[in-house]
Design an enzyme around this catalytic site. Structure first.
Site, PDB file in Angstrom:
ATOM      1  N   PHE A 128       0.819  -1.220   0.000  1.00 22.53           N
ATOM      2  CA  PHE A 128       0.000   0.000   0.000  1.00 22.53           C
ATOM      3  C   PHE A 128       0.853   1.271   0.000  1.00 22.53           C
ATOM      4  O   PHE A 128       0.448   2.289  -0.542  1.00 22.53           O
ATOM      5  CB  PHE A 128      -0.919   0.017   1.227  1.00 22.53           C
ATOM      6  N   GLY A 129       2.030   1.205   0.644  1.00 23.97           N
ATOM      7  CA  GLY A 129       2.901   2.384   0.666  1.00 23.97           C
ATOM      8  C   GLY A 129       2.486   3.429   1.682  1.00 23.97           C
ATOM      9  O   GLY A 129       2.836   4.598   1.538  1.00 23.97           O
ATOM     10  N   CYS A 195       8.389  -0.020   6.853  1.00 23.46           N
ATOM     11  CA  CYS A 195       7.371  -0.304   5.844  1.00 23.46           C
ATOM     12  C   CYS A 195       8.051  -1.137   4.762  1.00 23.46           C
ATOM     13  O   CYS A 195       8.969  -0.657   4.096  1.00 23.46           O
ATOM     14  CB  CYS A 195       6.797   0.971   5.229  1.00 23.46           C
ATOM     15  N   LYS A 231       6.855   0.465  15.779  1.00 24.91           N
ATOM     16  CA  LYS A 231       6.628  -0.712  14.938  1.00 24.91           C
ATOM     17  C   LYS A 231       7.899  -0.990  14.148  1.00 24.91           C
ATOM     18  O   LYS A 231       8.423  -0.095  13.463  1.00 24.91           O
ATOM     19  CB  LYS A 231       5.456  -0.418  13.987  1.00 24.91           C
ATOM     20  N   ASN A 258       6.618  -6.307  11.554  1.00 25.27           N
ATOM     21  CA  ASN A 258       5.846  -5.888  10.392  1.00 25.27           C
ATOM     22  C   ASN A 258       5.980  -7.002   9.339  1.00 25.27           C
ATOM     23  O   ASN A 258       6.742  -7.949   9.522  1.00 25.27           O
ATOM     24  CB  ASN A 258       6.418  -4.576   9.849  1.00 25.27           C
ATOM     25  N   GLY A 315       2.605 -11.264  13.992  1.00 30.52           N
ATOM     26  CA  GLY A 315       3.089 -12.049  12.860  1.00 30.52           C
ATOM     27  C   GLY A 315       2.578 -13.477  12.876  1.00 30.52           C
ATOM     28  O   GLY A 315       2.928 -14.261  13.762  1.00 30.52           O
TER      29      GLY A 315
END
Lengths: 361, 152
Positions: A128-129, A195, A231, A258, A315
């Site tokens: 998604f960015g 990310c 995160k 993540n 996760g």
């Protein structure tokens, strides 16, 4: 119904469709009692189970998942300015065995027209960015989301700075977005330092402990006593130790992991999300061992160094037993994203409100 | 009148002042609660105070004026010396303070760096022109792990 049809996020439609029309859910929500008993960053929650930044696109999503019994609800990562989403497709099923944290594959395959055998075994790639609405829009929506909480639930808003040309400006943007989040009145702020779909800049801060520490310190100044979570992506060993050392003085907790950034190809070996996106985040069932390895090491470092840090596991949680698996390690909270996307009743199964017939995989 | 006591009393005063100057800023000392650098500023004054008290006690056995002249001369040397020549020392002290603060915050619930916040508050006089304090602050920030202005 196909596995894809079970998801609250419609993978066949773009992000804005899901933002405006979602979440896709027509099931019944059985009644459940609030019983705050789990301490978490100064709050007492009904359970230590929550949803990390990613799935809860706006207040409508927060409302649904709060009703479904998830007690830690992280609002999807926001920025200090409007930011576009990556083009569709943003989610694809990935066919892979369980990933080993110390031996990640060079690439995984996302076959067309293939579905995993059960919602407990879903692995997806997402890209998604970190899109964002304009700050006044998301701020207003966060305030709406706060009204949807029940007793023993907490909202966390995730924020990220936007990298332009220098670390200095990135730090300042983190400070800006943190101040904006604080204005909404949420009790906890999360900073997204990882990310998998942003190749450089804000997406890989967790690999740069001095920068991560600097951002955390500057944000701490403006947030004062508001708890901050960070995160992070998959890190182990010395890298994780260095990161924790840099962050521990300034933040209250670390959330990991993540999704894992990997090369995702179709059956023909071509980038599954198009030539512009050769790598993307892989999440869901297949990364559980990675998440557990991270949590185990982070908790060991915390123990040795005597850090006052909450370690939150994330996760591969697709079954109630996986939540216990994380909690048995000693984490303060457990997050599930893909699991909750394909099985919205996961929290109620964990609480025993709904039966869980399937055997853990 | 001269006596054998004067040099001894002078050195006692000097030792008190130096001890206060150089030991107080060390981590876990009073500086942690008196954030503007008590040791640096007050050390020379402690020396004068000690000298004056000793001079009063031994006033019948010593040349009072001579002792106080020695103490005051030392005061100026020490005070000016601290401000001008001791940057590396105070930088080192600041760095240790910064590291100690990091450790305290890492292991404690309070994640706010109140020492730095107090130092940088406008109401707390922090004369940047005074090199010793500037060095202390720079060292402190370095101890916290600051890395400024690096282009990526």
């Amino acid at each position: 119904m196909s596995i894809k049809g079970l998801a609250t996020y419609d993978m066949d439609r773009d992000y804005y469709h899901n933002l405006e029309q979602g979440p896709r859910f027509t099931g019944e929500i059985p009644p459940w009692k609030t019983q705050p008993a789990f301490p978490f960053l100064g709050h007492t929650l009904n359970s230590p189970l929550g949803i990390p930044a990613g799935l809860l696109l706006d207040s409508k999503w927060i409302k649904l998942y709060a009703q479904l019994g998830y007690d830690i609800l992280v609002y999807k990562t926001v920025r200090s300015r409007q930011y576009p989403v990556h083009p569709w497709p943003n989610c694809l099923f990935v066919r892979t065995p369980m990933l080993s944290p110390r031996d990640l594959p060079h690439r995984v395959v996302a076959p067309r027209n293939w579905e995993p055998p059960s919602p407990r075994q879903v692995t997806i790639t997402n890209s998604f960015g970190m899109p964002s609405l304009e700050p006044p829009d998301w701020q207003e929506d966060v305030e709406r989301a706060l009204d949807h909480l029940r007793k023993g639930q907490v909202i966390i808003v995730s924020g990220v700075g936007t990298f332009e040309d220098s670390e200095e400006r990135l730090v300042q943007d983190f400070v800006r977005v943190s101040s904006m989040i604080k204005e909404t009145g949420v009790p906890v702020v999360e900073l997204n330092f990882s990310c998998p779909n942003t190749a450089e800049g804000e997406g890989v801060i967790y690999t740069d402990p001095p920068l991560a520490g600097r951002i955390a310190r500057e944000v701490r100044k403006v947030l004062e006593d508001t708890p901050v979570l960070i995160k992070v992506g998959l890190l182990l060993g010395r890298e994780l130790k260095g990161l924790m050392k840099a962050l521990a003085p300034w933040v209250q907790g670390i959330v990991g992991i993540n999704s894992v950034s990997l090369s995702v190809v179709d059956e023909g070996g071509q980038p599954a999300l198009g030539p512009e996106r050769t790598t993307s985040g892989v999440c869901g069932w297949a990364i559980r061992q990675c998440g557990l390895a991270f949590a185990k090491e982070a908790l060991a470092i915390k123990e040795v160094e005597k850090y006052d840090l909450a370690i939150c596991g994330c996760g591969g949680v697709t079954h109630p037993s996986h939540v216990e698996e994380y909690l048995n390690l000693g984490v303060q909270a457990v997050f599930t994203c893909t699991g909750a996307m394909f099985n919205p009743y996961l929290a109620l199964e964990y609480k025993g409100v709904v039966g869980s017939s399937a055997v853990p995989v | 009148m001269r006596s054998r006591y004067e040099p001894r009393l002078f050195f006692i005063s000097l030792a008190a002042g130096l001890a206060f100057t150089f030991l107080m800023p060390l981590p876990n000392s009073m500086l942690s609660v008196v954030p503007w650098g008590a040791g640096l500023t007050l050390g020379p004054f402690i020396m004068v105070l000690t000298g004056a008290v000793l001079a009063l006690i031994y006033r019948r056995a010593i040349d009072y004026n001579r002792l106080m002249a020695m103490v005051m001369a030392a005061f100026f040397v020490l005070y000016v010396g601290i401000q001008i020549f001791s940057c590396p020392y105070f930088h080192w002290v600041g760095k240790r303070l910064g590291k100690t603060a990091m450790e305290r915050m890492a292991k404690g619930k309070d994640k706010n760096d109140r020492l730095l916040a107090l130092w940088l508050k406008p109401r707390v006089l922090y004369p940047k022109k005074k090199p010793a304090k500037a060095c202390l602050l720079e060292g402190y920030k370095e101890g916290l792990g600051r890395r400024e202005g690096v282009k990526k």
